[in-house]
Design a protein around this motif. Sequence first.
Motif, PDB file in Angstrom:
ATOM      1  N   ASP A  11       0.812  -1.214   0.000  1.00  0.00           N
ATOM      2  CA  ASP A  11       0.000   0.000   0.000  1.00  0.00           C
ATOM      3  C   ASP A  11       0.852   1.274   0.000  1.00  0.00           C
ATOM      4  O   ASP A  11       0.625   2.174   0.796  1.00  0.00           O
ATOM      5  CB  ASP A  11      -0.929  -0.010   1.227  1.00  0.00           C
ATOM      6  CG  ASP A  11      -2.032   1.037   1.074  1.00  0.00           C
ATOM      7  OD1 ASP A  11      -2.441   1.295  -0.077  1.00  0.00           O
ATOM      8  OD2 ASP A  11      -2.445   1.601   2.099  1.00  0.00           O
ATOM      9  N   HIS A  13       2.110   4.780  -1.108  1.00  0.00           N
ATOM     10  CA  HIS A  13       1.639   6.001  -1.761  1.00  0.00           C
ATOM     11  C   HIS A  13       2.768   7.021  -1.802  1.00  0.00           C
ATOM     12  O   HIS A  13       3.435   7.232  -0.798  1.00  0.00           O
ATOM     13  CB  HIS A  13       0.480   6.632  -0.968  1.00  0.00           C
ATOM     14  CG  HIS A  13      -0.778   5.829  -1.012  1.00  0.00           C
ATOM     15  ND1 HIS A  13      -1.880   6.213  -1.737  1.00  0.00           N
ATOM     16  CD2 HIS A  13      -1.100   4.653  -0.410  1.00  0.00           C
ATOM     17  CE1 HIS A  13      -2.838   5.320  -1.578  1.00  0.00           C
ATOM     18  NE2 HIS A  13      -2.389   4.354  -0.773  1.00  0.00           N
ATOM     19  N   HIS A  15       3.320  11.085  -3.330  1.00  0.00           N
ATOM     20  CA  HIS A  15       2.789  12.254  -4.051  1.00  0.00           C
ATOM     21  C   HIS A  15       3.913  13.223  -4.347  1.00  0.00           C
ATOM     22  O   HIS A  15       4.753  13.486  -3.502  1.00  0.00           O
ATOM     23  CB  HIS A  15       1.726  12.965  -3.212  1.00  0.00           C
ATOM     24  CG  HIS A  15       0.525  12.126  -2.981  1.00  0.00           C
ATOM     25  ND1 HIS A  15      -0.619  12.244  -3.723  1.00  0.00           N
ATOM     26  CD2 HIS A  15       0.293  11.134  -2.087  1.00  0.00           C
ATOM     27  CE1 HIS A  15      -1.510  11.368  -3.304  1.00  0.00           C
ATOM     28  NE2 HIS A  15      -0.978  10.674  -2.304  1.00  0.00           N
ATOM     29  N   ALA A  20      -0.247  12.124  -7.730  1.00  0.00           N
ATOM     30  CA  ALA A  20       0.064  10.840  -7.129  1.00  0.00           C
ATOM     31  C   ALA A  20       0.945  10.052  -8.082  1.00  0.00           C
ATOM     32  O   ALA A  20       0.530   9.678  -9.177  1.00  0.00           O
ATOM     33  CB  ALA A  20      -1.218  10.070  -6.829  1.00  0.00           C
ATOM     34  N   ALA A  23       0.005   5.140  -6.148  1.00  0.00           N
ATOM     35  CA  ALA A  23      -1.261   5.225  -5.426  1.00  0.00           C
ATOM     36  C   ALA A  23      -1.652   3.852  -4.914  1.00  0.00           C
ATOM     37  O   ALA A  23      -2.484   3.155  -5.495  1.00  0.00           O
ATOM     38  CB  ALA A  23      -2.344   5.799  -6.346  1.00  0.00           C
ATOM     39  N   GLY A  24      -1.017   3.443  -3.846  1.00  0.00           N
ATOM     40  CA  GLY A  24      -1.381   2.168  -3.233  1.00  0.00           C
ATOM     41  C   GLY A  24      -0.805   0.968  -3.957  1.00  0.00           C
ATOM     42  O   GLY A  24      -1.532   0.089  -4.420  1.00  0.00           O
ATOM     43  N   GLY A 230       0.669   4.551 -11.367  1.00  0.00           N
ATOM     44  CA  GLY A 230       0.792   4.422  -9.923  1.00  0.00           C
ATOM     45  C   GLY A 230       0.050   3.247  -9.319  1.00  0.00           C
ATOM     46  O   GLY A 230      -0.020   3.123  -8.103  1.00  0.00           O
ATOM     47  N   HIS A 231      -0.527   2.386 -10.187  1.00  0.00           N
ATOM     48  CA  HIS A 231      -1.198   1.180  -9.675  1.00  0.00           C
ATOM     49  C   HIS A 231      -0.592  -0.045 -10.325  1.00  0.00           C
ATOM     50  O   HIS A 231      -0.183   0.007 -11.480  1.00  0.00           O
ATOM     51  CB  HIS A 231      -2.687   1.180 -10.046  1.00  0.00           C
ATOM     52  CG  HIS A 231      -3.460   2.308  -9.457  1.00  0.00           C
ATOM     53  ND1 HIS A 231      -4.014   2.251  -8.216  1.00  0.00           N
ATOM     54  CD2 HIS A 231      -3.759   3.521  -9.957  1.00  0.00           C
ATOM     55  CE1 HIS A 231      -4.628   3.396  -7.963  1.00  0.00           C
ATOM     56  NE2 HIS A 231      -4.484   4.196  -9.011  1.00  0.00           N
TER      57      HIS A 231
END
Lengths: 267, 301, 307
Positions: A11, A13, A15, A20, A23-24, A230-231
């Motif tokens: 998870d 994160h 920024h 972002a 993001a997780g 970001g995923h």
Amino acid sequence: MNGHPLLKVEDVHVHFGGIAALAGVNLSVPEGLIYGLIGPNGSGKTTLFNVITGFIRPDRGHVTFAGRRLDGLSPDAVARAGVCRTFQSHRQPVTMTVMENMLLAAPMQSGESLFRAATRFAAVRGEERGNLERAYEILDMVMLGDKANEYAGSLSGGQKKLLSLAQALMNGPRMILLDEPVAGVNPRLIEDIAAIIRKLCHGGQNFLVVEHNMKVIRSLCDQVSVLDAGHIIAEGEPEEVLGRQDVLEAYLARSGTEARPDAVRQE
Amino acid sequence: MFQVLIDSLIRAAELSFLAVGLTMVYSVLRFPNFAHVEFATVGAYMALLFSATLTLPLWLAAAVGLVLTGILGVVIDRAIFSRLRRASPIMLMIASFALGIAMRETVRAIWGPSPFFYNIGLQRPMEVMGARITSIQIAIIGAAVVAMAGFHLLLNRTRLGIAMRAAADNSQLAQSSGIYTENVIRTVWFIGAAFAALGGVLIALNTQLAPDMGFGIIIQVFAAAILGGVGNPYGALLGAVIIGLAENVGLAINWAPLAEFLGLSTSGYLFIPTGYKAAIPFTVLILVLLFMPSGLTGARR
Amino acid sequence: MTDFLIYLATMVGIWGILSLSLNLQYGVTGLVNLGHIVFFMLGAYISTIMVVLAGWPIFLGMAAGVVAAAAFGALMALPTSNLQQDYWAISTLAAAEIVRLVFLNTQLGGPYSGAAFGMSGIPRPLRAYFTSGSYDLFYMVMVLTVLAICLALCWWVLATPFGRTIKALREGDHVPLALGKRIATFRIRSMALGGGIGGLAGALFAHYNAFISPQYFLPLETFIVWAMVILGGAGNFVGVIVGTVIIQSIYNSTRFLKDFVPIDQALLGSLRMILIAVLIILVILYMPKGLIPERRRRYERPPAAQG
């Protein structure tokens, strides 16, 4: 996944300003593999590398390596914990020779303390000699044995990539993070680099690799994860993952056709 | 206390001319130009030269000196720094340090080490709200306000000014997108050097001309520029005001209550000795670098 | 003439030690220290204070000067990891000036001592054993011996794994960090070591000159040290000594020339500085590696790894 993951990202994160970058992100890298991390440009791969190796502190989330928390550690502490990285661009000290770069990489040198270098002269000397032998072995393996006394700045782009791999090996980490190990390298040398990495993996070295060259990813990696905006959008075996429609679309949307995973890039 | 404010304001006006030019050159060329303050010395002495030998009126002599100093800035860039565009900032720093010495010692070799004064007669100070201020000092503050307003218009209303700001914000981007970057660099040197020369003339008016007049305030100027955030001329202006205030207010304040608060015993009075006046901006600079390295306005990074 | 050469050799020895220490910090570690003269100043002042005011033996006083300068070096190194190189360089200039202002504003040992008056009557070591004619020769030999020892020390440091690591820091933090080096402590040790050696030069100067004042430690003097390093070849310890010989010859030529050339002393002083400054600009433009560039360290293949 088989057994306990060696490296676990949970998870995470990050920024930059309001944007972002990660993001997780969740990632589990098992022991004994060459694990690929792919994704279109700007998807956050290098950012994730920076988080794992302590160069960027995540806003949220954890990184665990061999049961030990890495997040919050400084980059040098992460390296000492057994995770060594290379850089996308050449950053090796160019006014030092290849061999100086290699000896620099040796871990826990007692001669790094001037006091010990002065008082335990013989021990430090013996250690240097051992490191020198090991460095020559590694350099021979990466085909840089006869370049040992050349300045790192005089190497070609591909040779510099090899030097950073050799440096990482010299550091003796449990896992090596390679940031684009074959980018900008001529095709003949790419084959060689891939063969070396495979051989090292058979010898028990763990790798996490970021790379754009899909041919190399297919032939090299046992598992891959795909990062997009970001995923993590997919993970699994390379053939299966690279055939998936959503992965294809992510690439199409962001990088245009030339970087599509099904296109074999000729470099 | 009003006197302290007036003194601070005069100091700020003098410093601002140097700090604004320094910050522009710094941000466009990415190195701290240690020779920048010498343009103040050169400009002040040029004005002296033209007013004393050619018997020009001082304002005209100063104007000629300004333009010539600006041109000197451009020539120096051509001769030295343009050849080092790809060199490491360290080499540029050292080269500028050497250049500064060469400029200062040339002034000393020509005019000698003794101080000079402009021929403006004895200034009789006026009383304004209990503070003593000369008409020259009022002129200094006025000149600063006018020059800064002009500079503001240049930055915002002209193509060149906008290009300058773009170059300062992102030198690499400006280099790849604009053909006029070298042109911008030339302009920045000209304006920076000419502004410094004006600052030098004002300092000389207020005090005296001496070969070390520029180098003597180098830390103050750097402190103002860094405090304001490198590349931000308005920040440099603010930085100059803060440094001017810190120098004068720092000396005027009785620090005894603070010292006693910190557990030190005092005799009720604790003033910073005048000899340490110069240490105030140095300390401000180091504190800013330690705790606020991007300056008050956060221009860099 | 002989007196002049002995004086020049002594100055070369003292400033050579100082340039070795800057070379360790800048040439090897890449730290742009523009306040280097502060170590010279601390070595000179602390040794003088300990010997003249506290009554310590001279060599113990010198050791105190070395320790004080080394400690200040370590202190200066603390913010390096958080500051950009150029900002740190500016702050070193300010730090050195603050220390100078402290000495300029502090009376030491009486109303006409310390502060702007400087400190006089600094004893010279082993003075009683020599005639006034032979003492200068003795001091020259002592200073040059210390220079040789410092040179050997610098060479040895460079050959250790410690030296290799600080050399890597010169080209950025990323690789040393990724290889697990505690870079802050390396920088601190490099600054302390360089500071200590610079302090030694200062102590040797104070006890030779028998008088010191804040005027000796202006930022200009830092530039002189830089000129020696840049001209000789940053990173090469022999090179910086060659640079020291050249720059000191120019710098002290006025002492010699005044007997032959009817020219104003102050003017001559300015002209020599212009000459040095222009020389350095030319070196940066046309010979950026200096007269004797850094040597390559070769590592031959050990017999065991042959084939």
